[in-house]
Structures are given as structure tokens and as C-alpha cells.
Motif scaffolding. Structure first.
Motif, PDB file in Angstrom:
ATOM      1  N   LEU A 195       0.854  -1.177   0.000  1.00 58.69           N
ATOM      2  CA  LEU A 195       0.000   0.000   0.000  1.00 58.69           C
ATOM      3  C   LEU A 195       0.894   1.231   0.000  1.00 58.69           C
ATOM      4  O   LEU A 195       1.548   1.551   1.011  1.00 58.69           O
ATOM      5  CB  LEU A 195      -0.903   0.017   1.235  1.00 58.69           C
ATOM      6  N   PRO A 196       0.995   1.959  -1.138  1.00 57.88           N
ATOM      7  CA  PRO A 196       1.853   3.139  -1.191  1.00 57.88           C
ATOM      8  C   PRO A 196       1.334   4.251  -0.275  1.00 57.88           C
ATOM      9  O   PRO A 196       0.130   4.508  -0.202  1.00 57.88           O
ATOM     10  CB  PRO A 196       1.778   3.565  -2.664  1.00 57.88           C
ATOM     11  N   VAL A 197       2.261   4.906   0.435  1.00 57.69           N
ATOM     12  CA  VAL A 197       1.933   6.055   1.282  1.00 57.69           C
ATOM     13  C   VAL A 197       2.914   7.182   0.970  1.00 57.69           C
ATOM     14  O   VAL A 197       3.950   6.965   0.334  1.00 57.69           O
ATOM     15  CB  VAL A 197       1.983   5.689   2.785  1.00 57.69           C
ATOM     16  N   LEU A 204       5.507   5.464   8.987  1.00 59.23           N
ATOM     17  CA  LEU A 204       4.618   4.423   8.471  1.00 59.23           C
ATOM     18  C   LEU A 204       5.307   3.500   7.489  1.00 59.23           C
ATOM     19  O   LEU A 204       4.761   2.438   7.169  1.00 59.23           O
ATOM     20  CB  LEU A 204       3.395   5.061   7.792  1.00 59.23           C
ATOM     21  N   HIS A 205       6.480   3.876   6.998  1.00 62.23           N
ATOM     22  CA  HIS A 205       7.157   3.040   6.005  1.00 62.23           C
ATOM     23  C   HIS A 205       7.535   1.699   6.638  1.00 62.23           C
ATOM     24  O   HIS A 205       8.194   1.636   7.680  1.00 62.23           O
ATOM     25  CB  HIS A 205       8.410   3.739   5.477  1.00 62.23           C
ATOM     26  N   GLY A 206       7.110   0.608   6.000  1.00 64.83           N
ATOM     27  CA  GLY A 206       7.397  -0.718   6.529  1.00 64.83           C
ATOM     28  C   GLY A 206       6.363  -1.234   7.516  1.00 64.83           C
ATOM     29  O   GLY A 206       6.457  -2.385   7.956  1.00 64.83           O
ATOM     30  N   LEU A 207       5.382  -0.406   7.871  1.00 63.51           N
ATOM     31  CA  LEU A 207       4.318  -0.861   8.763  1.00 63.51           C
ATOM     32  C   LEU A 207       3.547  -2.003   8.096  1.00 63.51           C
ATOM     33  O   LEU A 207       3.276  -1.971   6.896  1.00 63.51           O
ATOM     34  CB  LEU A 207       3.361   0.291   9.062  1.00 63.51           C
ATOM     35  N   ASP A 316       3.419  10.073  13.030  1.00 68.09           N
ATOM     36  CA  ASP A 316       2.429  10.017  11.957  1.00 68.09           C
ATOM     37  C   ASP A 316       1.185   9.251  12.422  1.00 68.09           C
ATOM     38  O   ASP A 316       1.111   8.751  13.549  1.00 68.09           O
ATOM     39  CB  ASP A 316       3.040   9.353  10.719  1.00 68.09           C
ATOM     40  N   ARG A 317       0.201   9.180  11.530  1.00 66.15           N
ATOM     41  CA  ARG A 317      -1.040   8.494  11.897  1.00 66.15           C
ATOM     42  C   ARG A 317      -1.561   7.661  10.722  1.00 66.15           C
ATOM     43  O   ARG A 317      -1.217   7.889   9.558  1.00 66.15           O
ATOM     44  CB  ARG A 317      -2.103   9.498  12.316  1.00 66.15           C
TER      45      ARG A 317
END
Length: 449
Positions: A195-197, A204-207, A316-317
Motif C-alpha cells: 500500500l503506497p503512502v 509508516l514506512h514498513g508498517l 504520523d497516523r
């Protein structure tokens, strides 16, 4: 008439229909065996009677008592016997379906022949009349040749090959179905999607989010199998866990094992989110929906019903929302919120601030309405379909399966104008049979866009 009585009557009629099909196929099998083994009539009779009872007892339970009969089967018949019988039910489907298609094709061809234009018939008659003198002249010669011809000897080897070939389809169907019974108990496959963010949301990267769906506790799903699913989820080390409905199957008594599974989940960041499926409401008929929700929440799940939560991760959220199963309430109960209102309420609680928005919805058909709303989301996670449990492959966005009507959104990843849907194939099932559609856990990873 109450919905429970309607469902019971439908199951009863289905049981009667399946029992009749069993009887017709059993009669055909019995005749074929008697012809093949004329000296062993007693053995053939006993074998066919035993096979019919083994194969047809689920249908007989349903024919006598409908839904209650099916549940009685699960409670009182040993699970290995029930699973073998259900596998044979699928074998029956695999045999009967091509035979029915072939019979329909033959009937259609006969109808076409009878409906040929009269002009064609007249032309054929004229040709036959013109050829009659020649035929009359050739008749004595043909008769002489026929008298001289000897009866053709029967090729016993060819006969045995033909007889063996007639058993090939039933044997293959049984083998495939029994393999499907074993496959339904295999360790879930892990399907990974990205899922790109936004790149600046570095926390959030790697979540990762692990999705479990359609466990159906109580429907060929015992404590040992639940422990396997729990261990498979925990082995992923996912940050968040989500369960997209149908954890229970049909009764509030299954809440005990369901909550045992939830308590055993160990998401790395400690949060498990849950959306209601249709079987949670079926189970609630033996108690009430509030009892189901309370039990799930006491086990550590955050049950979201037409609402969203903010999940803080570092600086972040992430927005996590879920909608109720789209259905009207039973007679005497308040109707649940209409689907569009539920979507508007849940998505409206997710601020459009660039944070990723994940929406849980048990039924993937919800995506049809949600994708066109002005309220945006990034990913919907669904279940409900079990992937059809018997998959014949996929053409474009259409999953080919004999157990579901042809429609979009049966299994896998879909996208519509930047909005994504993933339909999980589930961990349990209606029947303990899976062919080319193994139990599944989805692992979503957030990656920089």
C-alpha cells in the motif's frame, strides 16, 4: 414468517433436492456395477447401500430438519466422517455438473434438429426421391454382401478400456475432492500486498497489517486448528491485526473459542481491529448482537461499527475504519444503518490529511458503492466469499468458481480509480474442501509512494 424459519425451510428444500440427486446417481451407479459384476450382486448391493449412507447423510439430515439438521450433523457425527462425506458432496457436484451440461447440450441439439426449416426437409425429400431408383438397383447386391458378411468379433480389450474410461470421471472427482479436504486443513498461505503512502510519512514506512477472515469457529474449526491460525498470524510479526468478520459461525456458544483465538493474537503494536460479518449476526440470534460485541471487545478486539479510529504511529497516523454488515434487521429488531449511511459515517470520521485510510468491510460488494463516494479511502479489506473455495482460475477481474455467481470481487486485489480492494479467501469455509484456493492470511505493507 421469521428469517430463521425461512432459512430453515430453504436448507430443508436444498437437502431434499440433493438427496434426490444422490438417489438418481446412486441408482445409475448400482445398475452399472450390477452389469459389470453380475456374479457379485450381494456385494454390489451392500457396497452401494453403505456408500449412499456415507455420501448422503448430510443431505438426509438437512432434508429432515433443515438448518438444525446440518448443525446436529456437526455436533454428533465424528468430524473425519463428516469431512469425508462433505468431500464426496463436492465430488458429486464435479460429476453431476459436466453430465448435466452434456445432457443439456444433447437436448438442445435434438431441439435444433426438430426445428430445421421445412424447406430443408423438402429438399432432402427431393434428393431421396431422385436417388431411390439407384438404391433399388443396388439393394440385391447389398443384401448379397450382407449375407456373406460374418458377425464382427467383439474386441474384449477395447471393451475393457471403454468400461474403465466410464469410471475415469467419478474416480478423478473423488480424488480431487479428497485432496481438497486435505488442502482445507493446510497451513494458510501468506499473500503480501503493498500500500503506497506519502514519502514524508516515514514512521509508516514498513508498517504491516495482517488480515484474518472467515474463520467460522465451530464449522469444522476446532481448537487445534485455531491454534495453527493464531501461530501463523503471530509468526508474521505484523504491527496491527485485523479480522474482517465471520469469526463465529452460527451460535453464541462459539464465542468461547473465538475469544480464545483473539486473546492469543500478538500484534507488535498491540491493536486488533474487527468488523462484523453476517455470521456474527447469525450467531447473535441465539443471544443478541450486544453479547457478541461485548465478548469480542473483552478479548481485546476493537469492534468498529460504522466508525473510524486514529492510530498514532510515531509522529504520523493511520486511519482505520469499518462498516457494519449491510443487511436489514430481523423481524422485531431495529434495522441496521443503511449501507450508504454507514459508509458516509465511517469515511467521514477519517480526516483527509494525507494519512493512509484503511476500511474494513466483510462484504466486498460494499466496494461498488464506496469507490464512487466523494469521501476518499486508500484500501478496503474484505472477505465473505471464501474465494469460492473451488477456483478454476481468473479471467480479468472475474474469478471462475462453480460455488459463486459470476461477479466482480470474489478473491484477490482490485483497483478502481486509485481505490484498492483486497478480498481475502478466508481461513475456514462452508464446506471443509478447498481446491486451488487455499486458506489465506493477507499481509499489507505500507511502502513509500
Amino acid at each position: 414468517m421469521r428469517w430463521g424459519a425461512i432459512f430453515g425451510r430453504v436448507y430443508q428444500l436444498a437437502g431434499i433436492a440433493v438427496a434426490i440427486v444422490h438417489g438418481l446417481l446412486g441408482l445409475a451407479l448400482w445398475r452399472r456395477l450390477r452389469a459389470a459384476f453380475p456374479r457379485h450382486g450381494t456385494w454390489v448391493n451392500g457396497l452401494c447401500a453403505a456408500g449412499f449412507l456415507l455420501l448422503a447423510h448430510p443431505a438426509l439430515f438437512m432434508a429432515v430438519a433443515g438448518w438444525s439438521g446440518l448443525r446436529a450433523l456437526q455436533r454428533h457425527v465424528p468430524e473425519p466422517l463428516s469431512m469425508a462425506s462433505m468431500g464426496l458432496q463436492v465430488a458429486l457436484l464435479l460429476v453431476a455438473l459436466p453430465l448435466a451440461i452434456a445432457a443439456a447440450a444433447r437436448a438442445a441439439l435434438r431441439a435444433l434438429r426438430r426445428a430445421r426449416p421445412a424447406r430443408g426437409v423438402e429438399a432432402t425429400a427431393r434428393v431421396a426421391a431422385a436417388a431411390q431408383p439407384a438404391a433399388d438397383a443396388a439393394q440385391p447386391q447389398a443384401a448379397t454382401a450382407a449375407d456373406a458378411a460374418q458377425p464382427e468379433a467383439v474386441d474384449e480389450r477395447r471393451r475393457r478400456v471403454v468400461v474403465a474410461a466410464t469410471w475415469a470421471l467419478p474416480a478423478a472427482a473423488v480424488a480431487v475432492s479428497m485432496g481438497g479436504v486435505l488442502a482445507s486443513r493446510q497451513r494458510p498461505v501468506i499473500t503480501r500486498i503493498a500500500l503506497p503512502v506519502r514519502r514524508e510519512l516515514t514512521s509508516l514506512h514498513g508498517l504491516t497489517i495482517a488480515q484474518l477472515s472467515d474463520v467460522h469457529v465451530g464449522n469444522f474449526m476446532d481448537a487445534e486448528r485455531l491454534d495453527e491460525l493464531r501461530d501463523a498470524m503471530n509468526a508474521l510479526g505484523a504491527d496491527l491485526h485485523v479480522v474482517t468478520g465471520d469469526l463465529l459461525d452460527h451460535h453464541v456458544s462459539q464465542l468461547e473459542l473465538s475469544t480464545r483465538l483473539l486473546r492469543g493474537l500478538r500484534p507488535a503494536r498491540g491493536e486488533t481491529f474487527f468488523c462484523m460479518g453476517n455470521h456474527e449476526y447469525i450467531a447473535a440470534r441465539s443471544a443478541d448482537a450486544g453479547t457478541i460485541v461485548k465478548g469480542l471487545e473483552e478479548a481485546g478486539a476493537q469492534v468498529l461499527i460504522d466508525e473510524a479510529r486514529e492510530v498514532r504511529l510515531g509522529g504520523d497516523r493511520l486511519w482505520m475504519g469499518a462498516i457494519d454488515y449491510p443487511s436489514r434487521g430481523r423481524s422485531g429488531e431495529a434495522a441496521r444503518r443503511p449501507l450508504r449511511d454507514g459508509l458516509t459515517r465511517a469515511l467521514g470520521q477519517m480526516r483527509d490529511d494525507g494519512a493512509p485510510r484503511v476500511l474494513l468491510s466483510h462484504h466486498p460488494g460494499t466496494f461498488v458503492q464506496a469507490r464512487d463516494l466523494p469521501l476518499p479511502f486508500d484500501l478496503m479489506l474484505s472477505g465473505h466469499t471464501h474465494g469460492g473455495q473451488i477456483s478454476l482460475g481468473r479471467i480479468g477481474e472475474y474469478e471462475l468458481t462453480p460455488l459463486l455467481a459470476a461477479a466482480h470481487y470474489h478473491n484477490g486485489l482490485y483497483e478502481h480509480r486509485g481505490r484498492r480492494l483486497y478480498v481475502n479467501a478466508g481461513a475456514g469455509g462452508w464446506l471443509p474442501v478447498r481446491i486451488n484456493c487455499p486458506p489465506e492470511i493477507t499481509l499489507v505493507e505500507l511502502v513509500p509512494a
